[in-house]
Design a protein around this motif. Sequence first.
Motif, PDB file in Angstrom:
ATOM      1  N   PHE A 170      41.557  46.782  88.218  1.00  0.00           N
ATOM      2  CA  PHE A 170      42.128  47.881  88.986  1.00  0.00           C
ATOM      3  C   PHE A 170      41.924  49.227  88.287  1.00  0.00           C
ATOM      4  N   THR A 209      44.509  55.028  94.006  1.00  0.00           N
ATOM      5  CA  THR A 209      43.159  55.455  93.619  1.00  0.00           C
ATOM      6  C   THR A 209      42.743  56.748  94.321  1.00  0.00           C
ATOM      7  N   LYS A 227      42.339  60.707  94.969  1.00  0.00           N
ATOM      8  CA  LYS A 227      42.092  61.823  94.043  1.00  0.00           C
ATOM      9  C   LYS A 227      43.056  62.976  94.269  1.00  0.00           C
ATOM     10  N   PHE A 280      39.035  51.608  88.997  1.00  0.00           N
ATOM     11  CA  PHE A 280      38.957  52.360  90.257  1.00  0.00           C
ATOM     12  C   PHE A 280      39.879  53.581  90.277  1.00  0.00           C
ATOM     13  N   VAL A 281      40.677  53.739  89.227  1.00  0.00           N
ATOM     14  CA  VAL A 281      41.626  54.856  89.181  1.00  0.00           C
ATOM     15  C   VAL A 281      40.899  56.118  88.748  1.00  0.00           C
ATOM     16  N   PRO A 282      41.052  57.204  89.502  1.00  0.00           N
ATOM     17  CA  PRO A 282      40.339  58.441  89.145  1.00  0.00           C
ATOM     18  C   PRO A 282      40.904  59.080  87.885  1.00  0.00           C
ATOM     19  N   HIS A 285      40.990  56.854 102.548  1.00  0.00           N
ATOM     20  CA  HIS A 285      40.841  58.132 101.858  1.00  0.00           C
ATOM     21  C   HIS A 285      40.356  59.205 102.837  1.00  0.00           C
ATOM     22  N   PHE A 328      46.341  50.041  96.834  1.00  0.00           N
ATOM     23  CA  PHE A 328      45.018  50.296  96.248  1.00  0.00           C
ATOM     24  C   PHE A 328      44.499  51.678  96.631  1.00  0.00           C
ATOM     25  N   SER A 329      44.581  52.010  97.916  1.00  0.00           N
ATOM     26  CA  SER A 329      44.062  53.303  98.365  1.00  0.00           C
ATOM     27  C   SER A 329      44.923  54.452  97.859  1.00  0.00           C
ATOM     28  N   ASP A 363      44.564  60.675  86.556  1.00  0.00           N
ATOM     29  CA  ASP A 363      45.294  59.699  87.369  1.00  0.00           C
ATOM     30  C   ASP A 363      46.475  60.424  88.019  1.00  0.00           C
ATOM     31  N   GLN A 410      39.129  51.170 101.655  1.00  0.00           N
ATOM     32  CA  GLN A 410      39.639  52.253 100.812  1.00  0.00           C
ATOM     33  C   GLN A 410      39.004  53.579 101.209  1.00  0.00           C
TER      34      GLN A 410
END
Length: 245
Positions: A160, A139, A141, A163-165, A105, A135-136, A168, A101
């Motif tokens: 899950f 999550t 930003k 891990f979400v900023p 990012h 996933f990447s 969102d 991830q």
Amino acid sequence: MSSSITRLPPLLFPATARHTATVIFIHGLGDTGHGWAGAVENWRRRQRLDEVKFILPHAPAIPITCNWGMKMPGWYDIHTIDGTPESLRKHEDEAGILASQAYFHDLIQKEIDSGIPADRIVIGGFSQGGAMSIFSGLTAKVKLAGIVALSSYLVLSAKFADFVPKPDVNRQTPVFMAHGDSDQVVNIALGKTSFDLLKGMGYNAEFKVYKGMEHSASLEELDDVEAFLRERLPALGDNEGKSEL
């Protein structure tokens, strides 16, 4: 990210016109970026994605438990593959997932640093690569243009949301999920459950099923991905944005 991981630079397909958008497409377990070069050529053949640069990363060689611990290209370890929805969720390699991830990012940020807005970037992938794209992407930003996940599933689904900023920013980002109904590797039930989980959390996902398709990609599916990319990354033309420079 572990300093012991050796990463090759990604395979790049530069835009054939002015570069205004980027697609990062992630291969599956045991493959390399070269395995999806033909698909990129397929997406580019009608010259409707001329402003898009394609980045095809190569996974590092890591020990894979279901491969008797032998090293092979992988984005994270997988304990068991027996065709059941439960097998891929056993003993999930959280550390490996988070290392990958961070890498994706970083790839996204490098494109932003080079002048491509986040909302002109799509991340996608196949199988393990599709799992990492979901996933990447969700999550990240920064708000992306879209996410593509072929024959894949949601990793670390039980937590899950952790891990979400906040905020969102990708809750409304379109997620195109596609699966063959004859997949013996990533069971379609796992793909559908993952889709249902994402919809239940309020994400903007769609799920398309391809009859008779196994753990692979079909021309029909590749055409559907091309249509998604064209919709999410329309050509801007040579003059777009020049007044803002």
